[in-house]
Design a protein around this motif. Sequence first.
Motif, PDB file in Angstrom:
ATOM      1  N   ILE A   1      28.606  35.260  42.851  1.00 39.38           N
ATOM      2  CA  ILE A   1      28.312  34.582  41.588  1.00 39.38           C
ATOM      3  C   ILE A   1      29.007  33.227  41.568  1.00 39.38           C
ATOM      4  CG2 ILE A   1      28.631  34.679  39.070  1.00 39.38           C
ATOM      5  CD1 ILE A   1      26.680  36.794  40.001  1.00 39.38           C
ATOM      6  N   GLY A   2      28.239  32.177  41.277  1.00 38.26           N
ATOM      7  CA  GLY A   2      28.823  30.863  41.087  1.00 38.26           C
ATOM      8  C   GLY A   2      29.506  30.791  39.734  1.00 38.26           C
ATOM      9  N   VAL A   3      30.532  29.955  39.631  1.00 31.52           N
ATOM     10  CA  VAL A   3      31.291  29.850  38.380  1.00 31.52           C
ATOM     11  C   VAL A   3      31.511  28.393  37.998  1.00 31.52           C
ATOM     12  CG1 VAL A   3      32.477  32.061  38.710  1.00 31.52           C
ATOM     13  CG2 VAL A   3      33.518  29.981  39.616  1.00 31.52           C
ATOM     14  N   ARG A   4      31.728  28.191  36.686  1.00 33.14           N
ATOM     15  CA  ARG A   4      32.099  26.888  36.129  1.00 33.14           C
ATOM     16  C   ARG A   4      33.412  27.063  35.376  1.00 33.14           C
ATOM     17  NH1 ARG A   4      26.972  27.573  34.649  1.00 33.14           N
ATOM     18  NH2 ARG A   4      27.492  28.134  32.540  1.00 33.14           N
ATOM     19  N   PRO A   5      34.336  26.123  35.548  1.00 36.44           N
ATOM     20  CA  PRO A   5      35.596  26.250  34.808  1.00 36.44           C
ATOM     21  C   PRO A   5      35.376  26.095  33.303  1.00 36.44           C
ATOM     22  CG  PRO A   5      35.567  24.202  36.074  1.00 36.44           C
ATOM     23  CD  PRO A   5      34.304  24.939  36.400  1.00 36.44           C
ATOM     24  N   ILE A   6      35.997  26.960  32.547  1.00 33.61           N
ATOM     25  CA  ILE A   6      35.994  26.825  31.092  1.00 33.61           C
ATOM     26  C   ILE A   6      36.997  25.745  30.702  1.00 33.61           C
ATOM     27  CG2 ILE A   6      36.627  28.023  28.940  1.00 33.61           C
ATOM     28  CD1 ILE A   6      35.319  30.533  30.168  1.00 33.61           C
ATOM     29  N   SER A   7      38.041  25.623  31.514  1.00 30.62           N
ATOM     30  CA  SER A   7      39.069  24.605  31.327  1.00 30.62           C
ATOM     31  C   SER A   7      39.612  24.231  32.696  1.00 30.62           C
ATOM     32  CB  SER A   7      40.191  25.177  30.450  1.00 30.62           C
ATOM     33  OG  SER A   7      41.333  24.355  30.501  1.00 30.62           O
ATOM     34  N   ASN A   8      40.142  23.031  32.820  1.00 31.06           N
ATOM     35  CA  ASN A   8      40.789  22.627  34.070  1.00 31.06           C
ATOM     36  C   ASN A   8      42.267  22.995  34.080  1.00 31.06           C
ATOM     37  OD1 ASN A   8      38.494  21.521  35.318  1.00 31.06           O
ATOM     38  ND2 ASN A   8      38.716  19.648  34.109  1.00 31.06           N
ATOM     39  N   ALA A   9      42.743  23.571  32.998  1.00 29.42           N
ATOM     40  CA  ALA A   9      44.151  23.971  32.893  1.00 29.42           C
ATOM     41  C   ALA A   9      44.364  25.338  33.551  1.00 29.42           C
ATOM     42  CB  ALA A   9      44.549  24.047  31.417  1.00 29.42           C
ATOM     43  N   VAL A  10      45.601  25.603  33.878  1.00 29.33           N
ATOM     44  CA  VAL A  10      45.981  26.934  34.353  1.00 29.33           C
ATOM     45  C   VAL A  10      45.772  27.912  33.200  1.00 29.33           C
ATOM     46  CG1 VAL A  10      47.960  28.347  35.048  1.00 29.33           C
ATOM     47  CG2 VAL A  10      47.623  26.093  36.074  1.00 29.33           C
ATOM     48  N   PHE A  11      45.171  29.056  33.491  1.00 16.76           N
ATOM     49  CA  PHE A  11      44.922  30.083  32.471  1.00 16.76           C
ATOM     50  C   PHE A  11      46.062  31.089  32.408  1.00 16.76           C
ATOM     51  CE2 PHE A  11      42.478  34.018  31.169  1.00 16.76           C
ATOM     52  CZ  PHE A  11      42.280  33.626  29.856  1.00 16.76           C
ATOM     53  N   ASP A  12      46.624  31.428  33.569  1.00  9.66           N
ATOM     54  CA  ASP A  12      47.663  32.456  33.624  1.00  9.66           C
ATOM     55  C   ASP A  12      48.405  32.322  34.950  1.00  9.66           C
ATOM     56  OD1 ASP A  12      48.494  35.135  32.160  1.00  9.66           O
ATOM     57  OD2 ASP A  12      48.417  35.619  34.294  1.00  9.66           O
ATOM     58  N   VAL A  13      49.648  32.793  34.962  1.00  9.79           N
ATOM     59  CA  VAL A  13      50.470  32.780  36.170  1.00  9.79           C
ATOM     60  C   VAL A  13      51.069  34.165  36.350  1.00  9.79           C
ATOM     61  CG1 VAL A  13      52.479  31.740  37.306  1.00  9.79           C
ATOM     62  CG2 VAL A  13      51.030  30.339  35.825  1.00  9.79           C
ATOM     63  N   ASP A  14      51.033  34.636  37.589  1.00 13.20           N
ATOM     64  CA  ASP A  14      51.574  35.956  37.895  1.00 13.20           C
ATOM     65  C   ASP A  14      52.141  35.912  39.310  1.00 13.20           C
ATOM     66  OD1 ASP A  14      51.449  38.885  36.813  1.00 13.20           O
ATOM     67  OD2 ASP A  14      50.879  39.044  38.925  1.00 13.20           O
ATOM     68  N   HIS A  15      53.108  36.744  39.581  1.00 17.99           N
ATOM     69  CA  HIS A  15      53.468  36.958  40.982  1.00 17.99           C
ATOM     70  C   HIS A  15      53.705  38.437  41.183  1.00 17.99           C
ATOM     71  CE1 HIS A  15      57.771  37.208  40.052  1.00 17.99           C
ATOM     72  NE2 HIS A  15      57.801  35.961  39.640  1.00 17.99           N
ATOM     73  N   HIS A  16      53.405  38.885  42.389  1.00 18.39           N
ATOM     74  CA  HIS A  16      53.493  40.310  42.685  1.00 18.39           C
ATOM     75  C   HIS A  16      53.759  40.508  44.173  1.00 18.39           C
ATOM     76  CE1 HIS A  16      49.321  38.857  42.409  1.00 18.39           C
ATOM     77  NE2 HIS A  16      49.168  39.453  43.571  1.00 18.39           N
ATOM     78  N   VAL A  17      54.385  41.614  44.465  1.00 15.77           N
ATOM     79  CA  VAL A  17      54.751  41.942  45.844  1.00 15.77           C
ATOM     80  C   VAL A  17      53.552  42.554  46.557  1.00 15.77           C
ATOM     81  CG1 VAL A  17      56.256  43.382  47.283  1.00 15.77           C
ATOM     82  CG2 VAL A  17      57.175  42.261  45.234  1.00 15.77           C
ATOM     83  N   ILE A  18      53.311  42.084  47.757  1.00 18.35           N
ATOM     84  CA  ILE A  18      52.289  42.645  48.636  1.00 18.35           C
ATOM     85  C   ILE A  18      53.027  43.463  49.696  1.00 18.35           C
ATOM     86  CG2 ILE A  18      50.440  42.118  50.278  1.00 18.35           C
ATOM     87  CD1 ILE A  18      49.811  41.374  47.312  1.00 18.35           C
ATOM     88  N   PRO A  19      52.704  44.738  49.821  1.00 18.83           N
ATOM     89  CA  PRO A  19      53.430  45.585  50.776  1.00 18.83           C
ATOM     90  C   PRO A  19      53.180  45.182  52.235  1.00 18.83           C
ATOM     91  CG  PRO A  19      51.750  46.853  49.582  1.00 18.83           C
ATOM     92  CD  PRO A  19      51.686  45.455  49.080  1.00 18.83           C
ATOM     93  N   GLU A  20      54.114  45.536  53.102  1.00 16.15           N
ATOM     94  CA  GLU A  20      53.983  45.296  54.540  1.00 16.15           C
ATOM     95  C   GLU A  20      52.715  45.983  55.037  1.00 16.15           C
ATOM     96  OE1 GLU A  20      53.920  46.309  58.611  1.00 16.15           O
ATOM     97  OE2 GLU A  20      54.413  47.849  57.151  1.00 16.15           O
ATOM     98  N   ARG A  21      52.001  45.270  55.927  1.00 18.88           N
ATOM     99  CA  ARG A  21      50.762  45.835  56.458  1.00 18.88           C
ATOM    100  C   ARG A  21      50.410  45.142  57.769  1.00 18.88           C
ATOM    101  NH1 ARG A  21      45.128  45.687  56.183  1.00 18.88           N
ATOM    102  NH2 ARG A  21      44.231  47.751  55.883  1.00 18.88           N
TER     103      ARG A  21
END
Length: 178
Positions: free
Chosen positions: A99-119
């Motif tokens: 699906i193609g998308v269009r930005p609703i805003s050029n601003a950051v909407f949300d920020v998150d960080h999370h751990v990715i397990p070893e793989r």
Amino acid sequence: MIRSNILELLLAHRTDDQLENEMLQDTIRFIRQHPDCFERSLLVGHVTGSAWIVNKEGTHTLMLHHKKLDKWFQPGGHCDGDPNVMAVAAKEAFEETGIGVRPISNAVFDVDHHVIPERKGVPEHIHFDIRFFFEADKTTDELPSNPEANAVRWIPLEKVEEYNNTPSIMRLVKKCMQ
């Protein structure tokens, strides 16, 4: 400086959510400390971009069931050196959902960080995920298969918690229902 655009966007981002604000500050610090923050080869962590996509009516969001993590998430992925994180999020959205998308805003909407397990020899690391808000070009029930996902589906916003009720995802739902 390659990081100046994303730092400008992050410094302009405001949130009332205490946890998101802490993650925002962590992300800004991380980007300032690591010139190679957009590279997957930075094994302590790296910046990723994701897309919170809604239909034109704003009633549904597009999520995928991630094979490796066995959970429902918004589309997104690695920057692989590209500092235009919004463009990364849009590209990943198309690659993962068709699906193609269009930005609703050029601003950051949300920020998150999370751990990715070893793989597979890649050590545990952190994804500093910068999320942007998009509207789908079209809404269709015929969504392509994706080798990274068990399923791709339009989910009513009021039912997202049945698929993933983590604070990170529920914060996205809350923001687009305001």
